[in-house]
Design an enzyme around this catalytic site. Structure first.
Site, mmCIF file in Angstrom:
data_model
loop_
_atom_site.group_PDB
_atom_site.id
_atom_site.type_symbol
_atom_site.label_atom_id
_atom_site.label_comp_id
_atom_site.label_asym_id
_atom_site.label_seq_id
_atom_site.Cartn_x
_atom_site.Cartn_y
_atom_site.Cartn_z
ATOM 1 N N HIS A 183 85.371 43.383 62.443
ATOM 2 C CA HIS A 183 84.332 43.475 61.417
ATOM 3 C C HIS A 183 82.983 43.543 62.116
ATOM 4 O O HIS A 183 82.635 42.663 62.909
ATOM 5 C CB HIS A 183 84.401 42.284 60.463
ATOM 6 C CG HIS A 183 85.565 42.341 59.525
ATOM 7 N ND1 HIS A 183 86.239 41.222 59.084
ATOM 8 C CD2 HIS A 183 86.188 43.399 58.932
ATOM 9 C CE1 HIS A 183 87.223 41.584 58.270
ATOM 10 N NE2 HIS A 183 87.203 42.898 58.160
ATOM 11 N N GLU A 186 80.064 40.716 62.682
ATOM 12 C CA GLU A 186 80.458 39.405 63.212
ATOM 13 C C GLU A 186 80.210 39.346 64.715
ATOM 14 O O GLU A 186 81.134 39.278 65.530
ATOM 15 C CB GLU A 186 81.919 39.141 62.839
ATOM 16 C CG GLU A 186 82.126 39.093 61.328
ATOM 17 C CD GLU A 186 83.586 39.099 60.896
ATOM 18 O OE1 GLU A 186 84.478 39.017 61.767
ATOM 19 O OE2 GLU A 186 83.840 39.181 59.667
ATOM 20 N N ARG A 241 79.922 45.895 57.631
ATOM 21 C CA ARG A 241 81.206 45.237 57.913
ATOM 22 C C ARG A 241 82.309 46.212 58.314
ATOM 23 O O ARG A 241 83.105 45.928 59.201
ATOM 24 C CB ARG A 241 81.650 44.464 56.660
ATOM 25 C CG ARG A 241 83.089 43.962 56.644
ATOM 26 C CD ARG A 241 83.388 43.317 55.301
ATOM 27 N NE ARG A 241 84.802 43.105 55.038
ATOM 28 C CZ ARG A 241 85.449 41.962 55.259
ATOM 29 N NH1 ARG A 241 84.800 40.941 55.788
ATOM 30 N NH2 ARG A 241 86.724 41.832 54.962
ATOM 31 N N HIS A 309 87.353 36.644 64.550
ATOM 32 C CA HIS A 309 86.380 36.934 63.492
ATOM 33 C C HIS A 309 85.297 35.851 63.473
ATOM 34 O O HIS A 309 85.323 34.913 64.243
ATOM 35 C CB HIS A 309 87.060 36.917 62.118
ATOM 36 C CG HIS A 309 88.072 37.982 61.902
ATOM 37 N ND1 HIS A 309 87.851 39.070 61.101
ATOM 38 C CD2 HIS A 309 89.346 38.122 62.364
ATOM 39 C CE1 HIS A 309 88.928 39.837 61.072
ATOM 40 N NE2 HIS A 309 89.852 39.286 61.837
ATOM 41 N N GLU A 384 88.723 32.459 62.900
ATOM 42 C CA GLU A 384 87.347 32.554 62.396
ATOM 43 C C GLU A 384 86.494 31.586 63.221
ATOM 44 O O GLU A 384 86.690 30.374 63.182
ATOM 45 C CB GLU A 384 87.286 32.170 60.917
ATOM 46 C CG GLU A 384 88.074 33.084 59.989
ATOM 47 C CD GLU A 384 87.329 34.359 59.634
ATOM 48 O OE1 GLU A 384 86.140 34.478 60.010
ATOM 49 O OE2 GLU A 384 87.925 35.230 58.975
#
Length: 422
Positions: A183, A186, A241, A309, A384
């Site tokens: 993405h 990020e 994104r 991410h 994440e």
């Protein structure tokens, strides 16, 4: 003039002449649904988010779990009143998004480097500098590092990766593949991946834990997966994104909804203008298909896969498309526990772990589901990184090194677990 010098100048010229997307007056709000009714309202708002011009940074998933969203200045009063009628009192975490972007942008001119020793791991770097870093570190450690091309992007950029090896054993060792930047916005993801790759290379033979896992496994690292989207965040729109392919009147596909495993079911959108658009077909995106083809080229080659991410501080395993548990869940979850414990021990950063669907939300067509379900990579993971919403996608650069330090320890713990539990 060196490309590493040209890039920041072009970025600044883009700002001067108004070519970059501006977010003046946009705010980022955090709110927590306390009932199923509130949760349903937020999910309905998310489904029509692009028509409302609301950008969900952290999607609604369950009662009691915070939601983070960006609200444009022209919609602020309208959305605030709507939320108030539902019983929400939003917490403003970013008062003016453009101010935060400008502060980040002011560091761009400090990023250029001419030699590997000048590369600053505590700064974010544009794609040209990431590629230059890969070339230079491979040249310095030719016995340790090999560069290779995975595929080309929609806009024709080369997707470059590196292989890191330890002592030759005469036979191929199990592979561990991890990537960042699927993405585009990020940024902490590629920065953390680059830091960890450098440590695996430069600390080999010096650090016992690193030496052991590099000797036990072959490492395949892709610093920037979504090269077109990442480049676009540096030149045009910091909050982009998706990929940059064209679909009707909108651009881009969510590359983490484009994998051919339970493709485009719950948690993905068929609307080309949505940030979670799954694409016109599975593997429609050359970036996603390229990585999938590489992972599939030698069946059984890879023991582990991580897709890094941001943000939320989560360490997750399949399944994402359903809350049912896969047959390898006990081992996968024990591996996650070992990784999270090691990560937290560095700076005290708290991570949650479990399956994607149970920890965050149901989503179909994800990388971790495909790598586990189709490519048969037992230890497939989605991580994440920092933080939990205070800065979101604009994590300050002074957190890059701490993020790299703690995530590296999680990575090493995961590798050791995998070696002991094949």
């Amino acid at each position: 003039m060196a490309l590493s010098i040209i890039t920041p100048l072009l970025l600044l010229l883009g700002v001067v002449y108004g070519q970059r997307e501006r977010y003046k007056g946009h705010q980022v709000w955090r709110l927590t649904p306390k009932s199923l009714t509130q949760l349903e309202y937020l999910d309905n708002l998310r489904q029509k988010s692009h028509t409302k011009e609301v950008d969900f940074w952290k999607d609604p998933s369950s009662v009691g779990r915070p939601v983070v969203l960006r609200v444009p200045s022209k919609r602020r009063n309208e959305i605030y009143i709507e939320l108030g009628l539902q019983g929400f009192v939003p917490e403003v975490t970013i008062k003016d998004l453009q101010q935060n972007i400008d502060e980040e942008e002011s560091l761009y001119t400090q990023n250029s480097f001419a030699d590997l020793k000048d590369f600053d791991y505590s700064k974010y770097h544009p794609l040209s500098e990431v590629n230059a870093w890969m070339e230079q570190i491979a040249a310095k450690y030719p016995e340790r590092v090999t560069l290779f091309n995975i595929s080309s992007s929609y806009e024709g950029r080369t997707i470059r990766a590196m292989k890191i090896v330890g002592k030759a054993t005469g036979s191929k060792k199990p592979g561990f593949f991890f990537d960042g930047g699927i993405h585009a916005r990020e940024w902490i993801s590629p920065a953390t991946v680059i830091y960890m790759a450098a440590q695996l290379i430069e600390q080999y033979g010096k650090n016992r834990s690193i030496t052991e896992v590099v000797d036990a496994l072959d490492w395949f690292i892709l610093p920037v997966f979504n090269v077109d989207g990442y480049n676009y965040t540096w030149t045009t729109n910091r909050m982009w994104r998706k990929t940059r392919s064209k679909h009707f009147n909108c651009y881009g596909v969510d590359p983490n909804r484009n994998w051919d495993w339970e493709w485009c079911k719950q948690g993905a959108s068929k609307d080309p203008c949505s940030d979670s658009y799954c694409g016109p077909s599975p593997f429609s995106e050359s970036e996603v298909k390229g990585v999938a083809d590489f992972l599939n080229a030698v069946p059984g080659r890879f023991r582990a896969y991580i897709d890094f991410h941001s943000f939320s501080q989560l360490w997750m395993t399949p399944w994402g498309y359903t809350k049912d548990l896969p047959p390898d869940f006990p081992l996968q979850n024990a591996c996650s526990a070992a990784a999270v414990d090691a990560l937290t021990a560095v700076h005290g950063t708290k991570y949650k772990y479990g399956t994607l669907a149970r920890v965050i939300y149901i989503s179909s067509g994800s990388s971790a589901d495909w790598t586990y379900g189709a490519a048969k990579i037992k230890y497939s993971t989605g991580v994440e990184l920092r933080d939990t919403g205070k800065y979101g996608f604009l994590l300050p650069a002074d957190q890059i090194i701490p993020s790299g330090e703690e995530t590296l320890q999680g990575l090493l713990a995961m590798a050791k677990f995998i070696v002991n539990n094949p």
